[in-house]
Design an enzyme around this catalytic site. Structure first.
Site, PDB file in Angstrom:
ATOM      1  N   ALA A 136      -0.375  29.002  18.206  1.00  0.00           N
ATOM      2  CA  ALA A 136      -1.272  30.124  18.529  1.00  0.00           C
ATOM      3  C   ALA A 136      -2.719  29.636  18.615  1.00  0.00           C
ATOM      4  CB  ALA A 136      -1.139  31.218  17.479  1.00  0.00           C
ATOM      5  N   ILE A 168      -2.836  10.159  19.381  1.00  0.00           N
ATOM      6  CA  ILE A 168      -2.920  10.045  20.849  1.00  0.00           C
ATOM      7  C   ILE A 168      -4.331   9.616  21.260  1.00  0.00           C
ATOM      8  CG2 ILE A 168      -2.432  11.175  23.048  1.00  0.00           C
ATOM      9  CD1 ILE A 168      -0.729  13.210  21.542  1.00  0.00           C
ATOM     10  N   ASN A 204       6.374  16.394  23.304  1.00  0.00           N
ATOM     11  CA  ASN A 204       6.289  15.537  22.097  1.00  0.00           C
ATOM     12  C   ASN A 204       6.045  14.078  22.461  1.00  0.00           C
ATOM     13  OD1 ASN A 204       7.854  17.943  21.161  1.00  0.00           O
ATOM     14  ND2 ASN A 204       7.801  16.792  19.243  1.00  0.00           N
ATOM     15  N   ASN A 205       5.009  13.508  21.863  1.00  0.00           N
ATOM     16  CA  ASN A 205       4.705  12.085  22.060  1.00  0.00           C
ATOM     17  C   ASN A 205       5.309  11.255  20.940  1.00  0.00           C
ATOM     18  OD1 ASN A 205       1.472  11.720  23.614  1.00  0.00           O
ATOM     19  ND2 ASN A 205       2.875  13.410  23.845  1.00  0.00           N
ATOM     20  N   TYR A 254      -0.040  26.916  14.463  1.00  0.00           N
ATOM     21  CA  TYR A 254      -0.562  25.785  15.258  1.00  0.00           C
ATOM     22  C   TYR A 254      -0.564  26.142  16.742  1.00  0.00           C
ATOM     23  CZ  TYR A 254      -0.209  21.545  18.093  1.00  0.00           C
ATOM     24  OH  TYR A 254      -0.381  20.600  19.076  1.00  0.00           O
ATOM     25  N   ARG A 309      12.606  24.869   9.183  1.00  0.00           N
ATOM     26  CA  ARG A 309      11.191  25.256   9.341  1.00  0.00           C
ATOM     27  C   ARG A 309      11.156  26.745   9.712  1.00  0.00           C
ATOM     28  NH1 ARG A 309       8.167  21.896  13.989  1.00  0.00           N
ATOM     29  NH2 ARG A 309       7.586  20.489  12.321  1.00  0.00           N
ATOM     30  N   LYS A 318      -3.691  26.604  19.425  1.00  0.00           N
ATOM     31  CA  LYS A 318      -3.849  25.812  20.659  1.00  0.00           C
ATOM     32  C   LYS A 318      -3.921  26.751  21.871  1.00  0.00           C
ATOM     33  CE  LYS A 318      -3.909  21.911  21.136  1.00  0.00           C
ATOM     34  NZ  LYS A 318      -5.018  20.909  21.061  1.00  0.00           N
ATOM     35  N   ILE A 353     -16.259  18.424  15.047  1.00  0.00           N
ATOM     36  CA  ILE A 353     -16.547  19.026  16.359  1.00  0.00           C
ATOM     37  C   ILE A 353     -17.231  20.389  16.213  1.00  0.00           C
ATOM     38  CG2 ILE A 353     -14.805  17.774  17.705  1.00  0.00           C
ATOM     39  CD1 ILE A 353     -12.970  20.236  17.444  1.00  0.00           C
ATOM     40  N   ALA A 366      -9.282  16.265  19.473  1.00  0.00           N
ATOM     41  CA  ALA A 366      -9.393  16.605  18.045  1.00  0.00           C
ATOM     42  C   ALA A 366      -8.700  17.929  17.745  1.00  0.00           C
ATOM     43  CB  ALA A 366     -10.861  16.701  17.641  1.00  0.00           C
ATOM     44  N   THR A 401     -10.613  24.265  13.281  1.00  0.00           N
ATOM     45  CA  THR A 401     -10.784  23.133  14.206  1.00  0.00           C
ATOM     46  C   THR A 401     -10.327  23.479  15.623  1.00  0.00           C
ATOM     47  OG1 THR A 401     -10.675  21.409  12.531  1.00  0.00           O
ATOM     48  CG2 THR A 401      -9.919  20.801  14.727  1.00  0.00           C
ATOM     49  N   THR A 435      -0.747  21.478  24.446  1.00  0.00           N
ATOM     50  CA  THR A 435       0.642  21.208  24.088  1.00  0.00           C
ATOM     51  C   THR A 435       1.596  22.155  24.806  1.00  0.00           C
ATOM     52  OG1 THR A 435       2.181  21.361  22.221  1.00  0.00           O
ATOM     53  CG2 THR A 435       0.223  22.716  22.069  1.00  0.00           C
ATOM     54  N   ASP A 436       2.856  21.726  24.916  1.00  0.00           N
ATOM     55  CA  ASP A 436       3.876  22.617  25.495  1.00  0.00           C
ATOM     56  C   ASP A 436       4.231  23.757  24.531  1.00  0.00           C
ATOM     57  OD1 ASP A 436       5.293  21.147  23.591  1.00  0.00           O
ATOM     58  OD2 ASP A 436       6.833  20.445  24.974  1.00  0.00           O
ATOM     59  N   GLU A 437       3.815  23.636  23.258  1.00  0.00           N
ATOM     60  CA  GLU A 437       4.206  24.659  22.276  1.00  0.00           C
ATOM     61  C   GLU A 437       3.579  26.021  22.575  1.00  0.00           C
ATOM     62  OE1 GLU A 437       4.525  23.665  18.216  1.00  0.00           O
ATOM     63  OE2 GLU A 437       5.038  21.583  18.609  1.00  0.00           O
TER      64      GLU A 437
END
Ligand code: NAD
Ligand code: DAU
Length: 375
Positions: free
Chosen positions: A170, A21, A197-198, A168, A313, A172, A69, A91, A109, A142-144
């Site tokens: 958590a 993105i 989702n993109n 992931y 998953r 974000k 970063i 990032a 990160t 993210t929407d997650e």
């Protein structure tokens, strides 16, 4: 209402600009503001690719810095040297499956890295003599972070409580909270966007859509996790970039904006659609069979025959859907691409850019795929 920067005055630090993105955003922004100043900071992890910035690298006003970063002094130096007043923070470690196998890099990160950027921005923009006012720290999320929806639940709104389910998500969510805290506590001028989702060009082929396209071209199985009835709300990446641009121009300090496409699909339906598009493309253009001789349609088979159900998953979120009415109402946002148009453009882009994706399918990629399906 806080004083805002005009787009022409914005001097951008784009973190993660060599990723999917981020790279699309750099192209979008440079097209809109060719005279603007833009610095990319990217660690070039497996997901970062300078080839995605081809055409920009030698342009005046565009600079690429390879770095982490988490290197706060480097971030401060870039902010000072380039007189940057805007950070657009992409990032991240972004792949849910990788976060399940190995969460550490996600905390490093996504949480500590975001904090390092916030610390640098605070020091240079707020604490240094004179400071830099106005400024903007825009955080891409993210929407997650909102967790998962049942079939009849209303879509996620900005006030939906956070309930992240994967490491992931958590990580974000933690980064979103840090951004919020820096605005509330120190007065850093922040905004956040939470997008669905993109899909589109330059998407690393570990994610569902590019993975399916490339697996069809190589005659490999198309792995469907579980029953394939999970739902995602897909948005063409350029429409995400447009939303970010609007938030930078018109967004209110301290606010979050959901961005989405009102475009819910089950995974199985998406995969079937891509199969159909590739079957049609091969039927219409005989040169494709020569270029991709292992592709199912090159061998007279429907691509759908490659569909293969695999283990689900762990903790798999069942449904995401975004209510994007706030950004529509307050900032005038509407996605510009229909799904039919966006997905066709995407399939065509992968057919025409094997030079971009071929080098990505090396040993490290093969090892990841093998580890992934080893269970
Ligand atoms: P990506 O994985 O394609 O790219 C991430 C980029 O960040 C890569 O270029 C990588 O080299 C760089 N990077 C990673 N760690 C770094 C570090 N420590 N220092 C500097 N650079 C580093 O990710 P993407 O899909 O482009 O996602 C970008 C952002 O958008 C992420 O924050 C993600 O959470 C968010 N997001 C993604 C989607 C999606 O569908 N892909 C949807 C909503 C939000
Ligand atoms: O919702 C936004 C998020 O979208 C972003 O925050 C993430 O960075 C991005 O990776 C994406 O997360 P998903 O987990 O939804 O994307 P992914 O492409 O990995 O998977 C999409 C769906 O397809 C998901 O339900 C899992 C499923 N899937 C995925 C792969 C890679 C499969 O069934 N088979 C696969 O091989």
């Amino acid at each position: 209402m806080a004083e805002k920067l005009m787009p022409a005055e914005m001097r951008l630090l784009v973190t993660g600009g060599a990723g999917f993105i981020g790279a699309n955003f750099c192209h979008y922004w440079r097209q809109r503001f060719p005279q603007g100043h833009l610095v990319v900071l990217d660690a070039l992890t497996y997901a970062g690719n300078q080839a995605s910035l081809a055409g920009l690298m030698n342009q005046a006003g565009f600079h690429f810095a390879e770095g982490d970063i988490n290197d706060t002094p480097l971030v401060e130096k870039l902010l000072h040297e380039h007189k940057l007043n805007t950070i657009v923070h992409f990032a991240a470690e972004s792949h849910v499956d990788r976060s399940i196998h190995d969460p550490d890099a996600f905390l490093h990160t996504n949480i500590l890295g975001t904090h390092s950027l916030l610390r640098a921005a605070r020091k240079v923009w707020l604490d240094a003599p004179g400071g830099v006012i106005p400024h903007r720290f825009h955080h891409i999320s993210t929407d997650e972070v909102y967790g998962t929806l049942g079939p009849q639940d209303p879509p996620f709104r900005e006030d939906t409580p956070y309930a992240p389910n994967s490491p992931y998500a958590a990580s974000k969510a933690a980064s979103d909270h840090l951004v919020r805290a820096y605005q509330h506590t120190y007065g850093l001028r922040t905004t956040t966007s939470n997008c669905s989702n993109n899909y589109g060009p330059y998407h690393f082929p570990e994610k569902l859509i590019p993975l399916v396209i490339l697996n069809i071209l190589h005659g490999r199985p198309l792995p469907i996790y579980g029953d394939g009835q999970q739902v995602r709300d897909w948005l063409f990446v350029e429409d995400h970039c447009q939303g970010i641009g609007l938030i930078l121009e018109r967004g209110e300090e301290g606010e979050s904006y959901n961005i989405g496409g009102h475009n819910e699909w089950t995974n199985l339906d998406i995969v079937r659609l891509i199969c159909e598009l590739l079957d049609t493309a091969f039927a219409a253009d005989s040169s494709l069979a020569q270029r991709f001789p292992h592709a199912a349609p090159a061998q007279g088979k429907a691509a759908e025959r490659l569909i293969s159900y695999v283990k689900d998953r762990p903790g798999h979120d069942r449904r995401y859907a975004i209510d994007a009415s706030k950004i529509g109402r307050e900032l005038g946002y509407t996605p510009q691409h229909s799904f039919a148009e966006g997905i066709r453009k995407t399939v065509d882009w992968y057919l025409q850019h094997s030079d971009w994706w071929q080098p990505l399918l090396g040993d490290a990629y093969a090892q990841w795929v093998q580890k992934q399906y080893a269970g």
